[in-house]
Design an enzyme around this catalytic site. Structure first.
Site, PDB file in Angstrom:
ATOM      1  N   ASN A 104       0.853  -1.232  -0.100  1.00 52.66           N
ATOM      2  CA  ASN A 104      -0.111  -0.057   0.056  1.00 52.66           C
ATOM      3  C   ASN A 104       0.823   1.166  -0.108  1.00 52.66           C
ATOM      4  O   ASN A 104       0.572   2.360  -0.818  1.00 52.66           O
ATOM      5  CB  ASN A 104      -1.076  -0.007   1.144  1.00 52.66           C
ATOM      6  CG  ASN A 104      -2.370  -0.693   0.956  1.00 52.66           C
ATOM      7  OD1 ASN A 104      -3.156  -0.269   0.004  1.00 52.66           O
ATOM      8  ND2 ASN A 104      -2.264  -1.933   1.605  1.00 52.66           N
TER       9      ASN A 104
ATOM     10  N   LEU B  68      -3.310   0.844  18.985  1.00 58.97           N
ATOM     11  CA  LEU B  68      -2.587   2.341  19.286  1.00 58.97           C
ATOM     12  C   LEU B  68      -3.551   2.429  20.491  1.00 58.97           C
ATOM     13  O   LEU B  68      -4.812   2.040  20.716  1.00 58.97           O
ATOM     14  CB  LEU B  68      -3.072   3.135  18.308  1.00 58.97           C
ATOM     15  CG  LEU B  68      -2.083   3.058  16.746  1.00 58.97           C
ATOM     16  CD1 LEU B  68      -2.525   3.787  15.994  1.00 58.97           C
ATOM     17  CD2 LEU B  68      -0.697   3.517  17.426  1.00 58.97           C
TER      18      LEU B  68
ATOM     19  N   HIS C 238      -8.527  -1.116   6.070  1.00 57.08           N
ATOM     20  CA  HIS C 238      -8.500  -2.160   6.566  1.00 57.08           C
ATOM     21  C   HIS C 238      -9.073  -3.074   5.483  1.00 57.08           C
ATOM     22  O   HIS C 238     -10.155  -2.980   4.666  1.00 57.08           O
ATOM     23  CB  HIS C 238      -9.787  -2.134   7.479  1.00 57.08           C
ATOM     24  CG  HIS C 238      -9.975  -3.429   8.404  1.00 57.08           C
ATOM     25  ND1 HIS C 238      -9.147  -4.239   9.095  1.00 57.08           N
ATOM     26  CD2 HIS C 238     -11.063  -4.151   8.230  1.00 57.08           C
ATOM     27  CE1 HIS C 238      -9.697  -5.127   9.798  1.00 57.08           C
ATOM     28  NE2 HIS C 238     -10.731  -5.295   9.026  1.00 57.08           N
TER      29      HIS C 238
ATOM     30  N   GLU D  74      -7.493  -2.156  -2.920  1.00 57.26           N
ATOM     31  CA  GLU D  74      -6.715  -1.150  -1.569  1.00 57.26           C
ATOM     32  C   GLU D  74      -5.764  -0.182  -2.371  1.00 57.26           C
ATOM     33  O   GLU D  74      -5.815   0.914  -1.835  1.00 57.26           O
ATOM     34  CB  GLU D  74      -6.110  -2.037  -0.840  1.00 57.26           C
ATOM     35  CG  GLU D  74      -6.800  -2.969   0.155  1.00 57.26           C
ATOM     36  CD  GLU D  74      -5.977  -3.843   1.309  1.00 57.26           C
ATOM     37  OE1 GLU D  74      -5.258  -3.308   1.670  1.00 57.26           O
ATOM     38  OE2 GLU D  74      -6.404  -4.936   1.158  1.00 57.26           O
TER      39      GLU D  74
HETATM   40  C1  GRF Z   1      -3.468  -4.705   3.717  1.00 49.60           C
HETATM   41  O1  GRF Z   1      -4.334  -5.776   3.440  1.00 49.60           O
HETATM   42  C2  GRF Z   1      -4.139  -3.585   4.485  1.00 49.60           C
HETATM   43  O2  GRF Z   1      -5.668  -3.671   4.129  1.00 49.60           O
HETATM   44  C3  GRF Z   1      -3.924  -4.342   6.092  1.00 49.60           C
HETATM   45  O3  GRF Z   1      -2.799  -4.938   5.955  1.00 49.60           O
HETATM   46  C4  GRF Z   1      -2.368  -5.298   4.657  1.00 49.60           C
HETATM   47  C5  GRF Z   1      -1.115  -4.706   4.466  1.00 49.60           C
HETATM   48  O4  GRF Z   1      -0.432  -4.738   3.174  1.00 49.60           O
HETATM   49  N1  GRF Z   1      -4.156  -3.447   6.902  1.00 49.60           N
HETATM   50  P1  GRF Z   1       0.564  -3.891   2.576  1.00 49.60           P
HETATM   51  O5  GRF Z   1       1.996  -4.218   3.752  1.00 49.60           O
HETATM   52  O6  GRF Z   1       0.494  -2.680   2.372  1.00 49.60           O
HETATM   53  O7  GRF Z   1       1.322  -4.760   1.426  1.00 49.60           O
END
Ligand code: GRF
Length: 203
Positions: free
Chosen positions: A13, A86, A102, A167
């Site tokens: 991400n 947190l 999420h 995402e």
């Molecule tokens: C993602 O699926 C996000 O939604 C969740 O943790 C994962 C993180 O993936 N909170 P990355 O580290 O961004 O590849």
């Protein structure tokens, strides 16, 4: 106008945010060696580890985290696979400028193992949610959601991959709204000035 990203893992991400032009000015990991740290380093983004294991309490860890964040003076703090709960004090300190992504359609499937739990529940739609962070885990005001179908032959991994693609589109879009001053939070509900769609559906 910058964003600090907190992460614990591979950082896909983070990569999507940077590639979409979101101005990430710093990355903080609570896990040494997290993949996201290398992604940041490769792009010249200052990255640091603040290992929760080095602190005696959640409060002490969150205080160190806050000091590091405040040193970077970001407009927004974005959690991207940050696997630590947190403290309420931390959520309060950054209220209105702390967001998370999420991997479920909240309020369904808060917490961990969302893809396996979605399959086990037999839901036909699953997805991801970008939301403001409040003291209650995975419960803050929802900024945007993207839905994907759950197929009969899905495994947690195939479903996770389908959600992750969404995402990577949803998070930059939501952060851009924030940075452009277009998010309005009223009575616990978020709307986007200009009326952009906040719901997305992938085949
Ligand atoms: C993602 O699926 C996000 O939604 C969740 O943790 C994962 C993180 O993936 N909170 P990355 O580290 O961004 O590849």
């Amino acid at each position: 106008m910058s964003v600090v990203v907190l992460l614990s893992g591979r950082g896909s991400n983070l990569r999507a945010l940077v590639e979409a032009g979101i101005p990430v000015s710093g990355v903080i990991s609570n896990v040494a060696g997290a993949g996201g740290l290398a992604i940041a380093a490769a792009r010249g983004i200052p990255a640091q580890t603040i290992a929760h294991r080095d602190f005696a309490s959640r409060e002490a860890f969150d205080a160190a985290l806050a000091a590091a964040i405040d040193g970077l003076a970001p407009k927004l703090v974005a959690l991207a696979g940050f696997m630590r709960i947190l403290t309420p004090g931390f959520a309060q300190r950054y209220a209105g400028r702390l967001v998370n992504i999420h991997p479920s359609l909240l309020p369904s499937f808060t917490g961990l193992d969302t893809h396996a739990r979605a399959i086990a529940a037999g839901v036909k739609l699953h997805g991801c949610t970008v939301h403001f962070v409040t003291a209650e885990l995975d419960h803050g005001p929802i900024i945007a959601q993207a839905a994907v179908p759950v197929r009969g032959d899905d495994t947690p991994d195939t479903l996770a991959a389908r959600v992750l693609r969404e995402e990577h589109a949803l998070y930059p879009r939501a952060l851009r709204w924030f940075l452009d001053g277009r998010l309005v939070l009223e009575n616990g509900q978020v709307r986007v000035k200009g009326g952009d769609a906040q719901a997305f559906f992938a085949a």
